[in-house]
Design an enzyme around this catalytic site. Sequence first.
Site, short mmCIF file in Angstrom:
data_model
loop_
_atom_site.label_atom_id
_atom_site.label_comp_id
_atom_site.label_asym_id
_atom_site.label_seq_id
_atom_site.Cartn_x
_atom_site.Cartn_y
_atom_site.Cartn_z
N HIS A 55 31.26 -0.52 21.15
CA HIS A 55 30.60 -1.03 22.37
C HIS A 55 29.61 0.01 22.92
O HIS A 55 30.01 1.03 23.47
CB HIS A 55 31.65 -1.36 23.43
CG HIS A 55 31.09 -2.02 24.65
ND1 HIS A 55 31.53 -3.26 25.10
CD2 HIS A 55 30.13 -1.64 25.53
CE1 HIS A 55 30.86 -3.60 26.19
NE2 HIS A 55 30.00 -2.62 26.47
N HIS A 57 25.27 0.28 24.61
CA HIS A 57 24.04 -0.41 25.02
C HIS A 57 22.85 0.42 24.53
O HIS A 57 22.50 1.42 25.16
CB HIS A 57 23.97 -0.56 26.54
CG HIS A 57 25.07 -1.42 27.11
ND1 HIS A 57 24.85 -2.69 27.59
CD2 HIS A 57 26.40 -1.21 27.23
CE1 HIS A 57 26.00 -3.21 28.01
NE2 HIS A 57 26.96 -2.32 27.81
N GLN A 150 22.82 -9.59 31.06
CA GLN A 150 23.17 -8.60 32.09
C GLN A 150 23.15 -9.16 33.51
O GLN A 150 23.95 -8.80 34.35
CB GLN A 150 22.20 -7.40 32.00
CG GLN A 150 22.40 -6.34 33.07
CD GLN A 150 23.70 -5.58 32.92
OE1 GLN A 150 23.84 -4.71 32.09
NE2 GLN A 150 24.70 -5.91 33.75
N HIS A 208 31.48 -8.95 28.31
CA HIS A 208 31.82 -8.01 29.38
C HIS A 208 32.70 -8.82 30.35
O HIS A 208 32.20 -9.73 31.02
CB HIS A 208 30.56 -7.55 30.12
CG HIS A 208 29.82 -6.45 29.41
ND1 HIS A 208 29.27 -6.62 28.18
CD2 HIS A 208 29.54 -5.17 29.79
CE1 HIS A 208 28.67 -5.48 27.81
NE2 HIS A 208 28.83 -4.59 28.76
N GLU A 211 34.87 -6.59 34.55
CA GLU A 211 34.55 -5.17 34.75
C GLU A 211 34.36 -4.95 36.26
O GLU A 211 33.26 -4.76 36.75
CB GLU A 211 33.28 -4.79 33.98
CG GLU A 211 32.99 -3.29 34.01
CD GLU A 211 31.65 -2.92 33.37
OE1 GLU A 211 30.84 -3.80 33.07
OE2 GLU A 211 31.42 -1.70 33.21
N ASP A 307 29.85 2.96 25.25
CA ASP A 307 29.19 2.18 26.30
C ASP A 307 27.79 2.69 26.64
O ASP A 307 26.84 1.93 26.56
CB ASP A 307 30.06 2.09 27.56
CG ASP A 307 29.78 0.84 28.40
OD1 ASP A 307 29.09 -0.07 27.92
OD2 ASP A 307 30.28 0.79 29.55
N1 17E Z 1 26.10 -3.25 31.97
C1 17E Z 1 27.28 -3.65 32.48
O1 17E Z 1 27.37 -4.75 33.03
N2 17E Z 1 28.36 -2.86 32.36
C2 17E Z 1 28.26 -1.69 31.77
N3 17E Z 1 29.34 -0.89 31.66
C3 17E Z 1 27.03 -1.25 31.23
C4 17E Z 1 25.96 -2.07 31.35
C5 17E Z 1 26.92 0.06 30.57
FE FE2 Z 2 29.10 -2.38 28.42
#
Ligand code: 17E
Ligand code: FE2
Length: 414
Positions: A55, A57, A150, A208, A211, A307
Amino acid sequence: MLIKQVHIENNVTKKDILVADGKIKAISEHIDEKQADDVLDLDGKLVIPPFVDSHVHLDSTLTAGEPEWNESGTLFDGINIWSKRKQMLTQADVKNRAIKTLKKQASHGIQFVRSHVDVTDPTFTALKALLEVRAEVADFIDLQLVAFPQEGILSFPNGKELMEEAAKMGVDAIGGIPHYEFNQYYGRDSLTFLMNLAKKYNKLVDVHCDEIDDPNARNLEVLATLAYESGMKDKVTASHTVSLASVNDAYAYKLMRLLEMSQINMVANPLVNMHLGGRFDTYPKRRGLTRVKELLENHVNVSFGEDDVKDPWYPMGNGNMLDVLYVGILASGLMGYHQILDSYQLIGANGAKTLHVNDKYGIEVGKPASFLVFDTDNFYNELNERKTMLYSIKDGKVLVKNHPEMAETHLKLK
Ligand code: 17E
Ligand code: FE2
């Protein structure tokens, strides 16, 4: 090529590995040197499978500070800053940064990478660039790309259309961000949408998911139910799931049954989750890392990802999975001796399972000759002492060769 007398995956007995045509031809305690043109005598060194970053980006990598630094350290400020940086992307910019990071990762023994790519951008600049990168780095990194919305699927203009277009452009997996959608119903509907999209285009799924330090986040149970009922099961991955560190134990207990039944994979990102997590707490302060130990105990496949490498979400990072692993097992309470010894699975085989690359992963006769050699005898010593990675070999070819450290010290006792 014949590799002599190595400890394969902590095995106390030393073995030889015969490599031909890019594949492992034989593994045994003694293989005749006449069988190979070149012999690498690596007596007593450690050999393990390559590292997997399950994982990361790569579209945002190496942009920390542009146009501004994320001083609060929250996920949300990260998203806002990235949204501004996204306006300035060019394909050349994305390609240069991604390739720099991939080379760094390769220099530290990573051979498999799954990168999320933000597709909430009608120009698809990052995706176009990374599709080219995926082909260009193929000799040293097996790269997978995830269509990552995103800024949301239902909460972003034309979000569904952008996701479908990305699927057609050739991503490997479909992503999502249900906890960031405007409301919980959008969150759930986005999961149904993305699972159907993945089925339609025969893609893997990596979301995702939850989070957020919100004990009421409930997208993971929806994703796991969909994974189970659709039959997609281990083709589905839930990344981050940091809310699991905030839910109560009774709920977590109930959820574990479904997670195991669904065969869903989970990815934790210890460095970044702990950096972004607990930002709205005073004390006691949460760490924001999912329940790694409990998930493993419930037979759920968990791997660790990096990440970010220097971007709006995380100011540090150098492509070295050993940093991720050390912090991850420390924060997860996984530092029993045998847990440390076996911990490379979290940045190895478990990640390979998530990426569905098991056919080319592992030190077995018939598989590609892809492995790492370290200047020490077992992984406990490696993680502790950080001895030099002497070789990264992929498909029988040497990608990286380092010489053992030759520091001069003058530390004499009186
Ligand atoms: N975008 C997101 O939503 N969550 C993350 N941990 C990263 C990008 C790195
Ligand atoms: Fe991520």
